[in-house]
Design a protein around this motif. Structure first.
Motif, short mmCIF file in Angstrom:
data_model
loop_
_atom_site.label_atom_id
_atom_site.label_comp_id
_atom_site.label_asym_id
_atom_site.label_seq_id
_atom_site.Cartn_x
_atom_site.Cartn_y
_atom_site.Cartn_z
N HIS A 116 -1.94 8.11 -2.04
CA HIS A 116 -0.73 8.94 -2.09
C HIS A 116 0.40 8.35 -2.93
O HIS A 116 1.44 8.98 -3.08
CB HIS A 116 -0.23 9.18 -0.66
CG HIS A 116 -1.22 9.92 0.19
ND1 HIS A 116 -1.58 11.23 -0.04
CD2 HIS A 116 -1.96 9.51 1.27
CE1 HIS A 116 -2.48 11.61 0.85
NE2 HIS A 116 -2.73 10.59 1.66
N HIS A 122 -4.03 4.09 2.02
CA HIS A 122 -3.07 5.20 2.02
C HIS A 122 -2.20 5.15 0.77
O HIS A 122 -1.94 6.18 0.14
CB HIS A 122 -2.19 5.11 3.28
CG HIS A 122 -1.26 6.27 3.44
ND1 HIS A 122 -0.03 6.33 2.79
CD2 HIS A 122 -1.37 7.43 4.15
CE1 HIS A 122 0.57 7.46 3.11
NE2 HIS A 122 -0.21 8.14 3.92
N ARG A 153 -8.91 12.38 3.35
CA ARG A 153 -8.00 12.37 4.50
C ARG A 153 -8.38 11.26 5.48
O ARG A 153 -7.52 10.57 6.03
CB ARG A 153 -8.03 13.72 5.20
CG ARG A 153 -7.31 14.83 4.44
CD ARG A 153 -7.56 16.17 5.08
NE ARG A 153 -6.81 17.24 4.42
CZ ARG A 153 -7.06 18.53 4.59
NH1 ARG A 153 -8.03 18.91 5.42
NH2 ARG A 153 -6.34 19.43 3.95
N LYS A 158 -2.95 0.70 5.32
CA LYS A 158 -1.82 1.01 4.45
C LYS A 158 -2.20 0.94 2.97
O LYS A 158 -1.70 1.73 2.16
CB LYS A 158 -0.66 0.05 4.74
CG LYS A 158 -0.03 0.26 6.11
CD LYS A 158 1.13 -0.70 6.31
CE LYS A 158 1.79 -0.49 7.67
NZ LYS A 158 2.92 -1.41 7.90
N ALA A 168 -7.45 7.80 4.06
CA ALA A 168 -6.01 7.51 4.10
C ALA A 168 -5.58 6.92 5.43
O ALA A 168 -4.51 6.31 5.54
CB ALA A 168 -5.22 8.78 3.81
N LEU A 169 -6.40 7.10 6.47
CA LEU A 169 -6.06 6.59 7.80
C LEU A 169 -6.60 5.19 8.06
O LEU A 169 -6.30 4.59 9.09
CB LEU A 169 -6.62 7.55 8.86
CG LEU A 169 -6.11 8.99 8.81
CD1 LEU A 169 -6.85 9.84 9.85
CD2 LEU A 169 -4.62 9.04 9.06
#
Length: 244
Positions: free
Chosen positions: A29, A25, A15, A22, A18-19
């Motif tokens: 995902h 991320h 998590r 881009k 993912a931040l």
């Protein structure tokens, strides 16, 4: 290279990754069946959950990991039940004159959510599925409709097709003549819409209708309550419901 590195991380670390940007991320995902999610699923899910049909309606490995984190809580259930090693199935011990329930690990205060529930043993005199706040009791004396017995829970009794809330029967469900009774092993899909504040149910591919409206804007948890000794109930979170 990023995918290889990410495959060694746990969910909380992923998590945070993912931040970062881009690209990270997108790597995490963009493909819900990537090696990252396959590896995480293999580490956190029991082999039984992966090789049986428990998660057959959860097509991606990311979805399977998510379902595990939304499963029954081992710390938020009656003392008379335990969660089996597969991580998704509640087993009620044969305790006389007791009604026992369980909530999931995560509740919802916004968004739209769907999950499946099914009984893998006799229903007994009362078998209720629905939602509850954190304040709702998960155990009581006698054989009663625990879920729906107060203003903190809403339930559908699969035995007599009654809707229950605040200790009262809110009509029968589904609203049709000679509605079929629940059959053991049949999967019921529960749909919680926190935007419209409604709770609805599906059986198979048939939408049964909205059971409850005007739900409060509080955190609501998927929950069940059972009375029959050695009965088992499985709950699997599916994610956002598909319209139509």
């Amino acid at each position: 290279v990023l995918e290889l590195v990410f495959s060694y991380l746990e969910l909380r670390e992923l998590r945070s990754c993912a931040l970062v940007c881009k690209l990270w991320h997108r790597v995490l995902h963009g493909d819900e069946n990537s090696e990252v999610w396959r590896s995480l699923a293999a580490r956190c899910l029991a082999e039984e959950a992966l090789r049986t049909d428990i998660l057959c309606n959860v097509p991606t490995y990311k979805g399977k990991v998510r379902a595990f984190h939304h499963a029954f809580s081992t710390n938020d259930c009656s003392r008379n039940v335990y969660i089996k090693k597969n991580g998704f199935t509640l087993h009620r011990n044969p305790i006389a004159q007791s009604t026992d329930g369980a909530r999931t690990k995560i509740g919802f205060s916004e968004g739209r959510h769907a999950w499946e529930v099914w009984w893998e043993g006799p229903l007994g005199t009362v078998a209720v599925i629905g939602i509850a706040t954190k304040r709702a009791a998960m155990q009581c004396q006698g054989y009663v409709a625990l879920l729906g017995s107060d203003d903190q829970s809403w339930g559908w009794n699969l035995v007599d097709n009654n809707l229950l809330h605040n200790g009262e029967v809110n009509g029968s469900f589904p609203q049709c003549n000679n509605a079929p009774k629940y059959q053991i092993g049949e999967r019921i899909r529960v749909i919680l819409d926190m935007e419209d504040k409604t709770l609805a149910f599906e059986r198979g591919y048939e939408f049964l209708g909205v059971a409850f409206r005007g739900l409060p804007k509080v955190c609501l948890y998927p929950a069940v309550s059972a009375v029959y000794g050695n009965t088992e109930v499985t709950l699997v979170y599916l994610g956002k419901p598909l319209d139509g």
